[in-house]
Scaffold this motif. Structure first.
Motif: not given
Length: 195
Positions: A93-102, A135-137
């Motif tokens: 939520n803070a970064s919007g960083d998709f790959v970092g979230t993964l 699974e979500r990943f």
């Protein structure tokens, strides 16, 4: 008024050329707050290195929170799944960083596998949380945005399957099935693009 999908860029550009600066800033603010993709584009275009450094620092802070819930950092053997999962959500939520979230999601899964190898059998909630995160990943990795990052995570996924061997309780099977499915998905994608 023309249908939205029939409007061409030159028409939009002409309207924007005539717009007031305040209108444009308001439009950009709306895009920035409502879309993670737009926020990432604006940040990368106009804030560049400063944003990258900030994201990198934020990523490492949240990775530390997640790792702190698993051995060897956590010697108590008690995992607070909610705290680790909240760290992933807060970062996203803070970064919007998709790959970092993964990356953080997989860090959580790897921590769970390490935990199971050190402490042995755990309760159903533990296995459900780790398996659910993987699974979500995998679901996110299959999305259009996620597909380009598979090579970045391929080795870590293979290691997760290997490292889960002999844990028991069906955990290894679930981990390896999910990893096998994602490998099969991307092998199929490569065959489709080759044809």
């Amino acid at each position: 008024m023309a249908k939205e999908d029939s409007v061409k860029w030159p028409e939009v550009e002409e309207i924007l050329q005539k717009a007031e600066k305040k209108e444009l800033i308001s439009l950009i603010r709306e895009m920035y707050t409502s879309s993670a993709g737009d926020r990432m584009l604006i940040n990368s275009r106009y804030l560049g290195e400063r944003v990258k450094k900030k994201k990198s620092k934020l990523l490492e802070e949240h990775r530390k929170i997640i790792r702190g819930e698993f051995p060897p950092e956590n010697e108590s053997g008690k995992i607070r799944h909610a705290a680790a999962e909240r760290a992933i959500s807060d970062y996203s939520n803070a970064s919007g960083d998709f790959v970092g979230t993964l990356d953080l999601m997989l860090t959580y899964v790897e921590g769970g596998i390490r935990y199971a190898n050190i402490f042995g059998a755990a309760d159903d909630e533990f296995y459900d949380n780790i398996e659910g995160m993987l699974e979500r990943f995998c679901e996110l990795l299959k999305t259009k945005e996620g597909q380009k990052y598979y090579p970045h995570f391929r080795e870590r996924l293979a290691n997760a399957c290997r490292d889960s061997e002999h844990i028991g309780w069906g955990f290894e099977e679930v981990i390896c099935v999910l990893v096998g499915d994602i490998e099969e998905f991307f092998e199929g994608e490569q065959k489709d693009t080759a044809e």
